[in-house]
Motif scaffolding. Structure first.
Motif, PDB file in Angstrom:
ATOM      1  N   ASP A 187       0.841  -1.194   0.000  1.00 40.73           N
ATOM      2  CA  ASP A 187       0.000   0.000   0.000  1.00 40.73           C
ATOM      3  C   ASP A 187       0.880   1.249   0.000  1.00 40.73           C
ATOM      4  O   ASP A 187       1.865   1.331   0.731  1.00 40.73           O
ATOM      5  N   GLY A 188       0.497   2.226  -0.813  1.00 43.02           N
ATOM      6  CA  GLY A 188       1.232   3.479  -0.818  1.00 43.02           C
ATOM      7  C   GLY A 188       2.487   3.400  -1.670  1.00 43.02           C
ATOM      8  O   GLY A 188       2.805   2.388  -2.287  1.00 43.02           O
ATOM      9  N   GLU A 189       3.229   4.498  -1.683  1.00 38.07           N
ATOM     10  CA  GLU A 189       4.434   4.603  -2.504  1.00 38.07           C
ATOM     11  C   GLU A 189       5.672   4.194  -1.710  1.00 38.07           C
ATOM     12  O   GLU A 189       5.714   4.300  -0.487  1.00 38.07           O
ATOM     13  N   LEU A 190       6.654   3.737  -2.462  1.00 39.15           N
ATOM     14  CA  LEU A 190       7.958   3.452  -1.871  1.00 39.15           C
ATOM     15  C   LEU A 190       8.870   4.659  -2.056  1.00 39.15           C
ATOM     16  O   LEU A 190       8.726   5.409  -3.030  1.00 39.15           O
ATOM     17  N   PRO A 191       9.799   4.872  -1.143  1.00 32.86           N
ATOM     18  CA  PRO A 191      10.753   5.986  -1.324  1.00 32.86           C
ATOM     19  C   PRO A 191      11.636   5.735  -2.536  1.00 32.86           C
ATOM     20  O   PRO A 191      11.789   4.609  -3.011  1.00 32.86           O
ATOM     21  N   LYS A 192      12.244   6.792  -3.051  1.00 31.07           N
ATOM     22  CA  LYS A 192      13.098   6.666  -4.234  1.00 31.07           C
ATOM     23  C   LYS A 192      14.341   5.823  -3.935  1.00 31.07           C
ATOM     24  O   LYS A 192      14.843   5.113  -4.803  1.00 31.07           O
ATOM     25  N   LYS A 193      14.844   5.933  -2.724  1.00 31.44           N
ATOM     26  CA  LYS A 193      16.020   5.163  -2.359  1.00 31.44           C
ATOM     27  C   LYS A 193      15.736   4.332  -1.111  1.00 31.44           C
ATOM     28  O   LYS A 193      15.079   4.807  -0.183  1.00 31.44           O
ATOM     29  N   LEU A 194      16.244   3.098  -1.131  1.00 29.59           N
ATOM     30  CA  LEU A 194      16.035   2.184  -0.016  1.00 29.59           C
ATOM     31  C   LEU A 194      17.382   1.731   0.550  1.00 29.59           C
ATOM     32  O   LEU A 194      18.381   1.647  -0.167  1.00 29.59           O
ATOM     33  N   ALA A 226       5.800   4.917  11.478  1.00 32.69           N
ATOM     34  CA  ALA A 226       5.894   5.687  12.717  1.00 32.69           C
ATOM     35  C   ALA A 226       4.556   6.334  13.068  1.00 32.69           C
ATOM     36  O   ALA A 226       3.792   6.747  12.193  1.00 32.69           O
ATOM     37  N   GLY A 227       4.289   6.372  14.357  1.00 27.58           N
ATOM     38  CA  GLY A 227       3.129   7.071  14.877  1.00 27.58           C
ATOM     39  C   GLY A 227       3.601   7.947  16.012  1.00 27.58           C
ATOM     40  O   GLY A 227       4.360   8.898  15.822  1.00 27.58           O
ATOM     41  N   GLU A 228       3.179   7.612  17.228  1.00 26.82           N
ATOM     42  CA  GLU A 228       3.713   8.311  18.400  1.00 26.82           C
ATOM     43  C   GLU A 228       5.204   8.010  18.552  1.00 26.82           C
ATOM     44  O   GLU A 228       5.972   8.811  19.052  1.00 26.82           O
ATOM     45  N   TRP A 229       5.617   6.809  18.101  1.00 21.98           N
ATOM     46  CA  TRP A 229       7.019   6.413  18.178  1.00 21.98           C
ATOM     47  C   TRP A 229       7.696   6.665  16.834  1.00 21.98           C
ATOM     48  O   TRP A 229       7.089   6.510  15.788  1.00 21.98           O
ATOM     49  N   ASP A 230       8.969   7.028  16.870  1.00 20.05           N
ATOM     50  CA  ASP A 230       9.744   7.152  15.642  1.00 20.05           C
ATOM     51  C   ASP A 230      10.877   6.125  15.609  1.00 20.05           C
ATOM     52  O   ASP A 230      11.814   6.230  14.821  1.00 20.05           O
ATOM     53  N   GLU A 231      10.777   5.126  16.464  1.00 21.46           N
ATOM     54  CA  GLU A 231      11.744   4.041  16.468  1.00 21.46           C
ATOM     55  C   GLU A 231      11.095   2.809  17.092  1.00 21.46           C
ATOM     56  O   GLU A 231      10.124   2.911  17.850  1.00 21.46           O
ATOM     57  N   ALA A 232      11.585   1.666  16.726  1.00 23.25           N
ATOM     58  CA  ALA A 232      11.147   0.405  17.315  1.00 23.25           C
ATOM     59  C   ALA A 232      12.388  -0.388  17.693  1.00 23.25           C
ATOM     60  O   ALA A 232      13.466  -0.164  17.131  1.00 23.25           O
ATOM     61  N   ASN A 240       9.702   5.500   9.853  1.00 23.23           N
ATOM     62  CA  ASN A 240       9.387   6.747   9.178  1.00 23.23           C
ATOM     63  C   ASN A 240       7.876   6.952   9.158  1.00 23.23           C
ATOM     64  O   ASN A 240       7.106   6.002   9.033  1.00 23.23           O
ATOM     65  N   LYS A 241       7.417   8.205   9.267  1.00 18.18           N
ATOM     66  CA  LYS A 241       5.984   8.494   9.218  1.00 18.18           C
ATOM     67  C   LYS A 241       5.443   8.503   7.790  1.00 18.18           C
ATOM     68  O   LYS A 241       4.265   8.223   7.563  1.00 18.18           O
ATOM     69  N   GLU A 242       6.303   8.809   6.834  1.00 15.63           N
ATOM     70  CA  GLU A 242       5.853   8.945   5.452  1.00 15.63           C
ATOM     71  C   GLU A 242       5.943   7.641   4.677  1.00 15.63           C
ATOM     72  O   GLU A 242       5.055   7.314   3.879  1.00 15.63           O
ATOM     73  N   PHE A 243       7.011   6.869   4.921  1.00 18.13           N
ATOM     74  CA  PHE A 243       7.216   5.625   4.187  1.00 18.13           C
ATOM     75  C   PHE A 243       7.353   4.462   5.168  1.00 18.13           C
ATOM     76  O   PHE A 243       7.913   4.613   6.260  1.00 18.13           O
ATOM     77  N   SER A 244       6.901   3.290   4.743  1.00 15.78           N
ATOM     78  CA  SER A 244       6.945   2.102   5.593  1.00 15.78           C
ATOM     79  C   SER A 244       8.330   1.461   5.599  1.00 15.78           C
ATOM     80  O   SER A 244       9.089   1.569   4.631  1.00 15.78           O
ATOM     81  N   THR A 245       8.613   0.794   6.702  1.00 13.01           N
ATOM     82  CA  THR A 245       9.765  -0.094   6.816  1.00 13.01           C
ATOM     83  C   THR A 245       9.230  -1.520   6.822  1.00 13.01           C
ATOM     84  O   THR A 245       8.261  -1.824   7.526  1.00 13.01           O
TER      85      THR A 245
END
Length: 482
Positions: free
Chosen positions: A264-271, A440-446, A460-465
């Protein structure tokens, strides 16, 4: 609870104690040191040549030919292969003071060149140069070297991380078509030692370790072989985030995700991609956070960790400071669960289709488990009744069945009850392939850990890991110590 269940639990507790005692004592028939040395030690010309190849990081054909000509010189008695040649890898920093003492004892019992300190010789160097040296002798027509290479077995003296490291390097032999792959036995020097427990080598370093070492080497040389599944883990994340990885997780260019599952959604340009292999468990959440804190505390203050007992005491005390038991009320309790940052997709037992599995809102740690031993010999999945297995679509769990057990832990109190086996963990799924998607939501790390090696994972809040887990197509070979 009915009387049958109580009786079963008491019996299970007694058997665990007996097994623990057996694992600590390694009592058995008295073994002659001279006879053992004869059976497990390689001829001197092979020992020296292997050592030279590893030290020079090169299998020089002229050097091999020189040793071969010396061993098979006219009038010389042809060398004979040992019945059960053994090479030991020892993490001399494990086990507190026992590491250096054990190394000296092993060198006393076998050829000194066959005891490799991991601080000096890495397992991949032995695979690349040491075993290649034996193979080069065999190519010259050396029957002693050929049989030695075919019979050789490995001992991993260390914790689960050490064992996994060695198994991963030996697995490269399969990829390169250089079989047979040597089976591996274990001398437990770590804290949890779940791999050691699962294959009959005990949960802790034996009290009567001098005599026990002879017994262990004898059983490694002659013990039956079991199979062990291993699991390939790939992390695909937005590039630019800094990730401090354990040694079992390496950057990689080739880490494509399963295309059968749409994203779902877009992937970042670089991974940025990372890949590793594990044998026991991978987890996300609070348990990994506690392990991460303990790991860094031990590195910063090594004097606190002088052995397995002190490690466990520090670990238990540290877990109470991390919110695992006493969660701060600074945030909405409804935001603490992993379901707020994570989606779980699996291919279930006997199915080739991806399914999304809901993550219970109460779960703060998710564990994918391969062995029936976690956290120092506990079985959080539990011994499930046939009726329950059928109802949930599960099968009985084994270390070589091609499936992982996925369970959840709610918080420290729930985890404590699970770990003393008063209750089972929260059963989530049983799967042959797994994908975690984190945003990411309330957390920006796991926090994550793989076979006891923890790390902090930025999200990341914008792109999934994505974290994807698939079974390695070939199995590791383990010597059964029972």
């Amino acid at each position: 609870m009915d009387s049958t269940a109580k009786g079963r639990r008491r019996a299970s507790g007694r058997s665990s104690v007996v097994e623990s005692i057996r694992g600590c004592t390694f009592a058995g028939v008295r073994i002659s040191k001279e006879e053992l040395r004869r059976r497990i030690t390689m001829p001197e010309y092979l020992r020296v040549a292997v050592r030279e190849a590893i030290q020079s990081k090169d299998v020089d054909a002229d050097t091999v030919k020189r040793h071969f000509d010396t061993a098979y010189a006219p009038g010389a008695e042809p060398p004979q292969p040992p019945e059960g040649p053994i090479v030991v890898f020892i993490n001399s920093k494990s086990g507190g003071r026992h590491g250096p003492q054990l190394k000296a004892r092993l060198q006393e019992l076998m050829g000194e060149q066959q005891v490799l300190d991991l601080s000096v010789v890495k397992p991949h160097e032995f695979v690349q140069y040491g075993l290649s040296c034996l193979e080069k002798f065999a190519a010259l027509g050396d029957s002693c070297a050929k049989v030695t290479r075919e019979r050789i077995r490995i001992v991993a003296a260390g914790g689960d991380g050490t064992v996994g490291w060695i198994l991963g390097c030996l697995g490269e032999l399969k990829k390169q078509g250089r079989e047979p792959v040597p089976p591996t036995g274990i001398i437990p020097l770590g804290t949890g030692n779940d791999l050691s427990r699962s294959f009959g080598w005990g949960g802790s370093f034996p009290f009567n370790w001098k005599s026990a070492t002879k017994s262990i080497l004898d059983r490694v040389a002659t013990g039956p072989i079991n199979h062990l599944d291993s699991w390939n883990l790939v992390i695909s994340m937005p590039a630019g985030e800094k990730l401090e990885t354990p040694h079992s997780l390496k950057p990689t260019e080739d880490a494509s995700l399963d295309q059968e599952l749409d994203i779902d959604g877009e992937l970042p340009k670089k991974l940025s991609n990372y890949q590793g292999v594990y044998y026991n468990y991978f987890s996300i959440g609070m348990d990994a956070q506690v392990a991460y804190g303990f790991h860094h505390l031990r590195n910063e203050k090594p004097y606190l960790a002088q052995g397995p007992v002190s490690n466990k005491l520090i670990y238990s005390g540290y877990s109470c400071t991390q919110g695992w038991f006493f969660t701060p009320c600074s945030s909405d309790p409804g935001l603490r669960g992993l379901n707020n940052i994570l989606r779980l997709y699996v291919k279930k037992v006997n199915s080739s289709k991806w399914e999304q599995v809901p993550v219970p809102s109460s779960v703060r740690s998710i564990v994918t488990l391969n062995l029936p031993s976690y956290g120092g010999g506990r079985n959080p999945w539990g011994h499930l009744k046939p009726q329950y297995l059928e109802k949930r679509g599960f099968v009985e769990a084994h270390a070589d069945d091609g499936h992982l057990e996925i369970f959840g832990l709610k918080q420290g109190w729930h985890a404590s009850m699970v770990m003393v086996e008063l209750i089972s963990a929260k059963h989530i799924a049983q799967a042959s392939t797994i994908r975690f998607e984190l945003r990411a939501g309330e957390w920006d790390e796991a926090y994550m850990q793989m076979d006891g090696e923890p790390w902090k994972q930025p999200i990341n809040k914008e792109f999934s890991t994505f974290v994807e887990i698939k079974r390695v197509p070939f199995q590791s070979l383990m010597v059964n110590g029972k």
